[in-house]
Design a protein around this motif. Structure first.
Motif, PDB file in Angstrom:
ATOM      1  N   SER A  22      -1.665  -5.837  12.150  1.00 13.05           N
ATOM      2  CA  SER A  22      -1.312  -6.962  13.019  1.00 13.05           C
ATOM      3  C   SER A  22      -1.511  -6.608  14.493  1.00 13.05           C
ATOM      4  CB  SER A  22       0.134  -7.393  12.778  1.00 13.05           C
ATOM      5  OG  SER A  22       0.327  -7.800  11.442  1.00 13.05           O
ATOM      6  N   LYS A  23      -1.115  -5.408  14.873  1.00 15.76           N
ATOM      7  CA  LYS A  23      -1.290  -4.975  16.262  1.00 15.76           C
ATOM      8  C   LYS A  23      -2.768  -4.818  16.609  1.00 15.76           C
ATOM      9  CE  LYS A  23       3.178  -2.652  16.836  1.00 15.76           C
ATOM     10  NZ  LYS A  23       3.881  -1.351  17.021  1.00 15.76           N
ATOM     11  N   ALA A  24      -3.556  -4.356  15.642  1.00 16.73           N
ATOM     12  CA  ALA A  24      -4.989  -4.202  15.878  1.00 16.73           C
ATOM     13  C   ALA A  24      -5.646  -5.560  16.121  1.00 16.73           C
ATOM     14  CB  ALA A  24      -5.647  -3.508  14.687  1.00 16.73           C
ATOM     15  N   MET A  25      -5.230  -6.582  15.385  1.00 25.16           N
ATOM     16  CA  MET A  25      -5.782  -7.920  15.588  1.00 25.16           C
ATOM     17  C   MET A  25      -5.397  -8.455  16.974  1.00 25.16           C
ATOM     18  SD  MET A  25      -7.559  -8.602  12.911  1.00 25.16           S
ATOM     19  CE  MET A  25      -7.953  -6.840  13.024  1.00 25.16           C
ATOM     20  N   ALA A  26      -4.144  -8.225  17.382  1.00 25.00           N
ATOM     21  CA  ALA A  26      -3.681  -8.707  18.691  1.00 25.00           C
ATOM     22  C   ALA A  26      -4.410  -8.003  19.830  1.00 25.00           C
ATOM     23  CB  ALA A  26      -2.176  -8.498  18.809  1.00 25.00           C
ATOM     24  N   GLU A  27      -4.827  -6.762  19.600  1.00 22.87           N
ATOM     25  CA  GLU A  27      -5.537  -6.000  20.628  1.00 22.87           C
ATOM     26  C   GLU A  27      -6.841  -6.660  21.054  1.00 22.87           C
ATOM     27  OE1 GLU A  27      -6.134  -1.561  20.981  1.00 22.87           O
ATOM     28  OE2 GLU A  27      -5.223  -1.719  18.996  1.00 22.87           O
ATOM     29  N   HIS A  28      -7.464  -7.382  20.147  1.00 16.12           N
ATOM     30  CA  HIS A  28      -8.766  -7.972  20.438  1.00 16.12           C
ATOM     31  C   HIS A  28      -8.671  -9.233  21.297  1.00 16.12           C
ATOM     32  CE1 HIS A  28     -10.561  -5.130  17.775  1.00 16.12           C
ATOM     33  NE2 HIS A  28     -10.023  -5.634  16.682  1.00 16.12           N
ATOM     34  N   PHE A  85      -7.937 -14.851  10.982  1.00 15.70           N
ATOM     35  CA  PHE A  85      -8.363 -13.740  10.131  1.00 15.70           C
ATOM     36  C   PHE A  85      -7.160 -12.951   9.622  1.00 15.70           C
ATOM     37  CE2 PHE A  85      -9.615  -9.258   9.650  1.00 15.70           C
ATOM     38  CZ  PHE A  85     -10.555  -9.400   8.630  1.00 15.70           C
ATOM     39  N   LYS A  86      -6.176 -12.750  10.495  1.00 15.04           N
ATOM     40  CA  LYS A  86      -4.971 -12.027  10.098  1.00 15.04           C
ATOM     41  C   LYS A  86      -4.247 -12.763   8.972  1.00 15.04           C
ATOM     42  CE  LYS A  86      -0.315 -11.042  11.809  1.00 15.04           C
ATOM     43  NZ  LYS A  86       0.590 -11.108  12.987  1.00 15.04           N
ATOM     44  N   VAL A  87      -4.047 -14.053   9.135  1.00 14.15           N
ATOM     45  CA  VAL A  87      -3.348 -14.850   8.114  1.00 14.15           C
ATOM     46  C   VAL A  87      -4.110 -14.822   6.800  1.00 14.15           C
ATOM     47  CG1 VAL A  87      -2.643 -17.180   7.474  1.00 14.15           C
ATOM     48  CG2 VAL A  87      -2.174 -16.326   9.775  1.00 14.15           C
ATOM     49  N   MET A  88      -5.440 -14.979   6.875  1.00 19.36           N
ATOM     50  CA  MET A  88      -6.261 -14.963   5.666  1.00 19.36           C
ATOM     51  C   MET A  88      -6.116 -13.633   4.934  1.00 19.36           C
ATOM     52  SD  MET A  88     -10.402 -15.200   5.297  1.00 19.36           S
ATOM     53  CE  MET A  88     -10.559 -13.530   5.980  1.00 19.36           C
ATOM     54  N   SER A  89      -6.147 -12.522   5.686  1.00 20.70           N
ATOM     55  CA  SER A  89      -6.032 -11.196   5.074  1.00 20.70           C
ATOM     56  C   SER A  89      -4.658 -10.992   4.443  1.00 20.70           C
ATOM     57  CB  SER A  89      -6.282 -10.107   6.116  1.00 20.70           C
ATOM     58  OG  SER A  89      -7.595 -10.197   6.643  1.00 20.70           O
ATOM     59  N   LEU A  94      -4.383  -8.125   1.455  1.00 19.30           N
ATOM     60  CA  LEU A  94      -3.230  -7.407   1.982  1.00 19.30           C
ATOM     61  C   LEU A  94      -1.895  -7.974   1.501  1.00 19.30           C
ATOM     62  CD1 LEU A  94      -4.287  -6.614   5.669  1.00 19.30           C
ATOM     63  CD2 LEU A  94      -4.535  -5.211   3.613  1.00 19.30           C
ATOM     64  N   SER A  95      -1.933  -9.054   0.741  1.00 14.91           N
ATOM     65  CA  SER A  95      -0.682  -9.617   0.229  1.00 14.91           C
ATOM     66  C   SER A  95      -0.043  -8.674  -0.794  1.00 14.91           C
ATOM     67  CB  SER A  95      -0.925 -10.991  -0.410  1.00 14.91           C
ATOM     68  OG  SER A  95      -1.756 -10.869  -1.544  1.00 14.91           O
ATOM     69  N   ASP A  96      -0.871  -7.999  -1.578  1.00 11.34           N
ATOM     70  CA  ASP A  96      -0.400  -7.001  -2.541  1.00 11.34           C
ATOM     71  C   ASP A  96      -1.460  -5.902  -2.570  1.00 11.34           C
ATOM     72  OD1 ASP A  96       0.330  -5.440  -4.719  1.00 11.34           O
ATOM     73  OD2 ASP A  96       1.103  -7.141  -5.857  1.00 11.34           O
ATOM     74  N   ILE A  97      -1.295  -4.903  -1.720  1.00 14.71           N
ATOM     75  CA  ILE A  97      -2.323  -3.874  -1.547  1.00 14.71           C
ATOM     76  C   ILE A  97      -2.527  -3.073  -2.834  1.00 14.71           C
ATOM     77  CG2 ILE A  97      -2.952  -1.805  -0.245  1.00 14.71           C
ATOM     78  CD1 ILE A  97      -1.399  -3.004   2.134  1.00 14.71           C
ATOM     79  N   THR A  98      -1.451  -2.757  -3.507  1.00 16.64           N
ATOM     80  CA  THR A  98      -1.566  -2.000  -4.758  1.00 16.64           C
ATOM     81  C   THR A  98      -2.373  -2.768  -5.793  1.00 16.64           C
ATOM     82  OG1 THR A  98       0.543  -0.864  -4.371  1.00 16.64           O
ATOM     83  CG2 THR A  98      -0.280  -0.926  -6.641  1.00 16.64           C
ATOM     84  N   LYS A  99      -2.098  -4.052  -5.943  1.00 15.05           N
ATOM     85  CA  LYS A  99      -2.819  -4.868  -6.911  1.00 15.05           C
ATOM     86  C   LYS A  99      -4.278  -5.043  -6.497  1.00 15.05           C
ATOM     87  CE  LYS A  99      -2.795  -9.432  -9.111  1.00 15.05           C
ATOM     88  NZ  LYS A  99      -2.095 -10.742  -9.208  1.00 15.05           N
ATOM     89  N   SER A 100      -4.523  -5.274  -5.214  1.00 15.19           N
ATOM     90  CA  SER A 100      -5.874  -5.545  -4.740  1.00 15.19           C
ATOM     91  C   SER A 100      -6.772  -4.319  -4.815  1.00 15.19           C
ATOM     92  CB  SER A 100      -5.839  -6.044  -3.293  1.00 15.19           C
ATOM     93  OG  SER A 100      -5.125  -7.256  -3.181  1.00 15.19           O
ATOM     94  N   TYR A 101      -6.208  -3.134  -4.515  1.00 18.41           N
ATOM     95  CA  TYR A 101      -7.043  -1.944  -4.336  1.00 18.41           C
ATOM     96  C   TYR A 101      -6.885  -0.876  -5.418  1.00 18.41           C
ATOM     97  CZ  TYR A 101      -8.207  -3.669   0.326  1.00 18.41           C
ATOM     98  OH  TYR A 101      -8.674  -4.418   1.374  1.00 18.41           O
ATOM     99  N   PHE A 102      -5.897  -1.034  -6.310  1.00 22.58           N
ATOM    100  CA  PHE A 102      -5.672   0.009  -7.309  1.00 22.58           C
ATOM    101  C   PHE A 102      -5.595  -0.515  -8.737  1.00 22.58           C
ATOM    102  CE2 PHE A 102      -4.038   1.762  -3.334  1.00 22.58           C
ATOM    103  CZ  PHE A 102      -4.637   3.017  -3.315  1.00 22.58           C
TER     104      PHE A 102
END
Length: 236
Positions: A22-28, A85-89, A94-102
């Motif tokens: 979230s902070k990275a998105m705000a930085e842009h 983009f943040k909301v979409m992610s 990113l809603s369930d990182i374990t499910k999405s990536y593992f």
């Protein structure tokens, strides 16, 4: 230089990961706002709009208020695509990182940890419809906390992902970034990635004249200038 190590994501990392992302998105947003202010159409609008209003109304106060309103609208335009983009992610991978990536092999999510805190992240998902039917892995959400930049963390995260891609038999690694992210582009080019195409991700990006670029690491993944895949210490 604070020591760090790279390991696979764990469920108790979620708060750190979402906060860092979230902070990275705000930085842009400030960079995007400055970009918008430099556009020819913006200069015409900021100078011509209030002047035309003054000529019609004869009121400098009204012209000044109009200028402030225009700046507020431009600030919103700078913020909107990053927020979108943040909301979409947050509602997708990113809603369930374990499910999405593992949940399946061929994908993964790593964090860089320093002094018990997550200071960097990167994810990898297989491309569902790869170009030319090649097996492609997509690099996603590469972020490093501002106070930990310059330590090689981003490079180590990408190299970890490239090693994973090689071990999993992927033919290419792909990613998308914006033309405003100059340091990210420099990193990818240093590691051997090549720019392949340029496009607008959505209408909101087109409106503020910020295009995205697709970057590919072409095979072989483990050879060529800048393609040393030896990652930093990785803890499974």
């Amino acid at each position: 230089m604070a020591p760090y190590h790279i390991r696979k994501y764990q469920d108790n990392d979620r708060k750190w990961v979402i906060d860092l992302f979230s902070k990275a998105m705000a930085e842009h947003i400030p960079t995007t706002f400055r970009h918008i202010l430099k556009l020819p159409q913006t200069l015409v609008l900021l100078l011509g709009g209030p002047l035309a209003l003054f000529l019609v109304s004869g009121s400098w106060v009204l012209a000044f208020v109009a200028s402030l309103a225009l700046f507020a609208a431009l600030r919103f335009l700078a913020k909107y695509p990053w927020k979108q983009f943040k909301v979409m992610s947050l509602y997708t991978d990113l809603s369930d990182i374990t499910k999405s990536y593992f949940s399946e092999s061929g994908s993964c999510f790593w964090v860089a940890e320093s002094k018990g805190q997550v200071v960097g992240i990167v994810g990898a998902l297989p491309v569902k419809k790869p170009i030319l039917q090649k097996k492609q892995l997509e690099l996603l959400h590469l972020c490093v906390a501002p106070e930990h930049r310059g330590q090689g963390i981003a490079k180590a995260l990408v190299r970890t992902l490239l090693t994973f891609a090689r071990d999993q038999g992927y033919g290419e690694v792909v990613l998308t970034t914006s033309l405003l992210q100059h340091s990210a582009q420099a990193l990818y080019q240093h590691l051997g990635f090549q720019k392949m195409s340029q496009f607008f991700l959505s209408t909101s990006w087109r409106l503020i004249s910020i295009s995205q670029i697709s970057i590919y690491l072409l095979p072989p993944l483990c050879s060529g200038p800048g393609r040393d895949l030896n990652p930093a210490t990785v803890v499974s």
